[in-house]
Design a protein around this motif. Structure first.
Motif, mmCIF file in Angstrom:
data_model
loop_
_atom_site.group_PDB
_atom_site.id
_atom_site.type_symbol
_atom_site.label_atom_id
_atom_site.label_comp_id
_atom_site.label_asym_id
_atom_site.label_seq_id
_atom_site.Cartn_x
_atom_site.Cartn_y
_atom_site.Cartn_z
ATOM 1 N N VAL A 85 -3.516 13.277 2.539
ATOM 2 C CA VAL A 85 -3.958 11.907 2.815
ATOM 3 C C VAL A 85 -4.096 11.721 4.319
ATOM 4 N N SER A 86 -5.260 11.267 4.759
ATOM 5 C CA SER A 86 -5.512 11.009 6.169
ATOM 6 C C SER A 86 -4.955 9.645 6.548
ATOM 7 N N ALA A 87 -3.969 9.633 7.436
ATOM 8 C CA ALA A 87 -3.381 8.362 7.875
ATOM 9 C C ALA A 87 -4.425 7.485 8.550
ATOM 10 N N ARG B 126 -5.032 -0.505 -7.331
ATOM 11 C CA ARG B 126 -6.332 -0.158 -6.758
ATOM 12 C C ARG B 126 -6.161 1.189 -6.076
ATOM 13 N N VAL B 127 -6.947 2.159 -6.453
ATOM 14 C CA VAL B 127 -6.748 3.537 -5.986
ATOM 15 C C VAL B 127 -7.850 3.927 -5.009
ATOM 16 N N PHE B 128 -7.425 4.489 -3.868
ATOM 17 C CA PHE B 128 -8.351 4.939 -2.829
ATOM 18 C C PHE B 128 -8.086 6.419 -2.547
ATOM 19 N N VAL B 129 -9.137 7.212 -2.500
ATOM 20 C CA VAL B 129 -9.018 8.622 -2.128
ATOM 21 C C VAL B 129 -9.263 8.712 -0.629
ATOM 22 N N ALA B 130 -8.255 9.198 0.111
ATOM 23 C CA ALA B 130 -8.315 9.201 1.576
ATOM 24 C C ALA B 130 -8.082 10.599 2.137
ATOM 25 N N GLY B 131 -8.662 11.590 1.490
ATOM 26 C CA GLY B 131 -8.517 12.952 1.970
ATOM 27 C C GLY B 131 -8.760 13.942 0.856
ATOM 28 N N SER C 73 -5.107 11.712 -2.447
ATOM 29 C CA SER C 73 -6.099 12.716 -2.073
ATOM 30 C C SER C 73 -6.866 13.193 -3.294
ATOM 31 N N GLU C 74 -7.929 13.951 -3.056
ATOM 32 C CA GLU C 74 -8.713 14.521 -4.144
ATOM 33 C C GLU C 74 -7.891 15.500 -4.966
ATOM 34 N N ALA C 75 -6.816 16.013 -4.374
ATOM 35 C CA ALA C 75 -5.971 16.972 -5.084
ATOM 36 C C ALA C 75 -5.127 16.306 -6.176
ATOM 37 N N ALA C 76 -4.960 15.009 -6.120
ATOM 38 C CA ALA C 76 -4.192 14.314 -7.163
ATOM 39 C C ALA C 76 -4.962 14.386 -8.472
ATOM 40 N N PRO C 77 -4.300 14.708 -9.568
ATOM 41 C CA PRO C 77 -5.004 14.816 -10.855
ATOM 42 C C PRO C 77 -5.772 13.539 -11.193
ATOM 43 N N LEU C 78 -6.994 13.711 -11.650
ATOM 44 C CA LEU C 78 -7.822 12.568 -12.014
ATOM 45 C C LEU C 78 -7.136 11.725 -13.084
ATOM 46 N N SER C 79 -6.458 12.379 -14.015
ATOM 47 C CA SER C 79 -5.782 11.628 -15.089
ATOM 48 C C SER C 79 -4.709 10.713 -14.526
ATOM 49 N N LEU C 80 -3.998 11.176 -13.489
ATOM 50 C CA LEU C 80 -2.963 10.345 -12.871
ATOM 51 C C LEU C 80 -3.600 9.171 -12.141
ATOM 52 N N ARG C 81 -4.691 9.422 -11.441
ATOM 53 C CA ARG C 81 -5.383 8.335 -10.747
ATOM 54 C C ARG C 81 -5.849 7.273 -11.744
ATOM 55 N N GLU C 82 -6.316 7.728 -12.883
ATOM 56 C CA GLU C 82 -6.770 6.785 -13.918
ATOM 57 C C GLU C 82 -5.600 5.985 -14.487
ATOM 58 N N GLU C 83 -4.427 6.625 -14.590
ATOM 59 C CA GLU C 83 -3.244 5.909 -15.081
ATOM 60 C C GLU C 83 -2.790 4.858 -14.076
ATOM 61 N N ALA D 133 0.864 -1.177 0.000
ATOM 62 C CA ALA D 133 0.000 0.000 0.000
ATOM 63 C C ALA D 133 0.906 1.234 0.000
ATOM 64 N N VAL D 134 0.714 2.108 -0.970
ATOM 65 C CA VAL D 134 1.564 3.293 -1.132
ATOM 66 C C VAL D 134 0.740 4.540 -0.863
ATOM 67 N N VAL D 135 1.301 5.451 -0.074
ATOM 68 C CA VAL D 135 0.640 6.719 0.238
ATOM 69 C C VAL D 135 1.315 7.832 -0.548
ATOM 70 N N THR D 136 0.508 8.604 -1.272
ATOM 71 C CA THR D 136 1.065 9.688 -2.089
ATOM 72 C C THR D 136 0.048 10.809 -2.227
ATOM 73 N N THR D 137 0.536 12.045 -2.262
ATOM 74 C CA THR D 137 -0.359 13.169 -2.537
ATOM 75 C C THR D 137 -0.530 13.373 -4.035
ATOM 76 N N GLY D 138 0.265 12.655 -4.839
ATOM 77 C CA GLY D 138 0.100 12.777 -6.287
ATOM 78 C C GLY D 138 1.370 12.544 -7.063
ATOM 79 N N ARG D 139 2.075 13.591 -7.408
ATOM 80 C CA ARG D 139 3.190 13.522 -8.351
ATOM 81 C C ARG D 139 4.381 12.723 -7.840
ATOM 82 N N SER D 140 4.439 12.433 -6.542
ATOM 83 C CA SER D 140 5.570 11.671 -6.011
ATOM 84 C C SER D 140 5.546 10.212 -6.459
ATOM 85 N N LEU D 141 4.437 9.789 -7.074
ATOM 86 C CA LEU D 141 4.323 8.408 -7.534
ATOM 87 C C LEU D 141 3.973 8.409 -9.021
ATOM 88 N N PRO D 142 4.969 8.223 -9.892
ATOM 89 C CA PRO D 142 4.676 8.177 -11.328
ATOM 90 C C PRO D 142 3.743 7.025 -11.668
#
Length: 245
Positions: free
Chosen positions: A160-162, A151-156, A134-144, A107-116
């Motif tokens: 990201v809420s621990a 498996r992608v989960f939005v947790a904030g 989080s919701e701030a991560a671009p939708l296109s990145l989440r889709e990629e 399980a990887v925690v990321t706010t977005g761009r830190s995970l290609p």
């Protein structure tokens, strides 16, 4: 040979170590693993591998062998080259004996761009990686991430809420959680009050420099811990602390 020197002195075989590092029969147990030099450094040139010792590698392996899931921050996953768990015969046999799934997901925690989108921890994993963002991560990145097998989960919303990460893992049946860093993730777990056990190897090295500490984040009042065990192989010191619930 690894020996226990507290609370009682005794030699330890493989069975003893498994029993010491197994996760309790609890719906949720978050164990955080770190290795540190004697002067407090947790990395050398951005990685922890240079600090790891034979004794540390034994307890590190027990941590993920006996877990339902390995939790890691995206920065650590990228820096350490995580590609997911690949059990050898010994690990597979151990997981069978403890009634665990053949392979623990990451399980990887990321706010977005830190995970290609093509991060090895996603594309090379043997079982689907869980990405918490989080919701701030671009939708296109989440889709990629999803397209590449995660498996992608939005947790904030903005972060990201621990607490939500841990709640979601428990709901997924992955309550035995082995957290392997990094410092910001550890700090957020402390702030959320969800750390049950801290496993620290103090390795016989001096590093100096400007290496990070094990946990970073917002300031908080010192949280007390209970010392559970102290082990040594004559060089490294292996500490287990419990957080009172």
């Amino acid at each position: 040979m690894i020996r226990q020197i507290w609370p009682v002195e005794r030699g330890l075989d493989d069975h003893d170590l498994e029993q010491l590092y197994r996760y309790p029969a609890d719906p949720r147990w978050v164990a955080v693993n770190f290795v540190s030099s004697a002067d407090g450094a947790i990395t050398v040139e951005g990685r922890s591998a240079s600090l790891s010792t034979p004794a540390d590698r034994i307890v590190y392996r027990l941590g993920n062998d006996l877990a339902d899931v390995v939790l890691v921050g995206a920065g650590t996953a990228m820096a350490e080259g995580f590609e997911g768990m690949r059990p050898d015969e010994r690990t597979a046999e151990r997981r069978r004996r403890f009634g665990l799934a053949p392979i623990a997901p990451v399980a990887v925690v990321t706010t977005g761009r830190s995970l290609p989108a093509d991060a090895p921890v996603i594309t090379k994993a043997a079982v689907p990686t869980l990405v918490f963002t989080s919701e701030a991560a671009p939708l296109s990145l989440r889709e990629e991430w999803t397209a590449n097998g995660a498996r992608v989960f939005v947790a904030g919303s903005t972060g990201v809420s621990a607490a939500r990460v841990v709640e979601t893992l428990v709901a997924e049946g992955l309550g035995r959680i082995d957290c392997e860093g990094g410092p910001r993730l550890f700090g957020s777990l402390i702030e959320a009050g969800v750390v049950d056990e801290f496993r620290l190897t103090v390795a016989p090295f001096l590093v100096a420099g400007a290496s990070s500490r094990a946990a970073v984040g917002g300031a908080l009042d010192p949280a007390s811990l209970e010392l559970a065990s102290v082990l040594t192989d004559g060089a490294s010191v292996l500490l287990r602390y419990l957080s009172p619930r």
